[in-house]
Write an enzyme that holds these catalytic residues in place. Structure first.
Site, mmCIF file in Angstrom:
data_model
loop_
_atom_site.group_PDB
_atom_site.id
_atom_site.type_symbol
_atom_site.label_atom_id
_atom_site.label_comp_id
_atom_site.label_asym_id
_atom_site.label_seq_id
_atom_site.Cartn_x
_atom_site.Cartn_y
_atom_site.Cartn_z
ATOM 1 N N VAL A 50 28.544 -10.473 1.140
ATOM 2 C CA VAL A 50 29.946 -10.842 0.931
ATOM 3 C C VAL A 50 30.820 -9.584 0.863
ATOM 4 C CG1 VAL A 50 31.578 -11.993 -0.626
ATOM 5 C CG2 VAL A 50 29.303 -12.974 -0.262
ATOM 6 N N CYS A 51 30.311 -8.541 0.235
ATOM 7 C CA CYS A 51 31.098 -7.327 -0.015
ATOM 8 C C CYS A 51 31.760 -6.730 1.232
ATOM 9 C CB CYS A 51 30.251 -6.281 -0.719
ATOM 10 S SG CYS A 51 29.618 -6.812 -2.321
ATOM 11 N N PRO A 52 31.037 -6.538 2.344
ATOM 12 C CA PRO A 52 31.712 -5.907 3.482
ATOM 13 C C PRO A 52 32.831 -6.751 4.065
ATOM 14 C CG PRO A 52 29.502 -6.605 4.100
ATOM 15 C CD PRO A 52 29.610 -6.776 2.607
#
Length: 179
Positions: A50-52
């Site tokens: 999810v982070c990128p």
């Protein structure tokens, strides 16, 4: 957790600002970019899923934030070397236009009160800080849910208007008039 009306904590962290080894790192402090609005957002871990998507979304809107006299700082509890390796490896992160802060000692995430007690990583937290260092917006998501970066930009617009902004207000819309 720090919230609206609180001052951001003092910090001095190493950050990744470029891919070139000779210019990759810089120190970023709470006094960096004095007089500007700051968007400080945290993500749990580098090399995740999810982070990128969120980091790339902040990167795509970075010019919009800059046009509003705001700077973006991203942070996680990973080291500057992990940040650099991730930026080099992930195509969506190679040209990031903002610093990736390395909160490896977890001092900043602890000071903000957004360190996940179970996992020991930063929650998905976003703060809008005014030029005087006062938090004007705070939002925290569960580790599994990404944030809406356009909503952060919309909220910055509303805060900078210094007016009463109704639900779903967008820049250019009418403000509310106090009776």
């Amino acid at each position: 957790m720090l919230t609206v009306g609180d001052r951001i904590p003092q910090f001095d962290l190493q950050a990744v600002v470029a891919l070139d080894e000779a210019q990759a790192f810089a120190r970023i402090t709470d006094r960096s970019d004095a007089g500007k609005w700051k968007i400080i957002f945290f993500w749990p871990k580098d090399f995740t899923f999810v982070c990128p998507t969120e980091i790339a979304a902040f990167g795509k809107l970075n010019r919009e934030f800059n046009d509003r006299d705001a700077v973006v700082y991203g942070a996680s509890t990973d080291s500057e070397f992990v940040h650099l390796a991730w930026r080099r490896q992930h195509p969506d992160l190679k040209t990031l236009p903002f610093p990736m802060l390395a909160d490896i000692k977890r001092e900043l995430s602890t000071a903000f009160g957004i360190l996940d007690k179970k996992e020991g990583v930063a929650l998905r937290a976003t703060f809008i800080v005014d030029p005087e260092g006062v938090i004007r917006f705070a939002s925290v998501h569960d580790l599994s849910v990404g944030r809406n970066v356009e909503e952060v930009l919309r909220t910055l617009d509303a805060l900078q208007s210094d007016e009463l902004c109704p639900c779903n207000w967008q820049k250019g819309d009418e403000f509310l008039k106090a009776a």
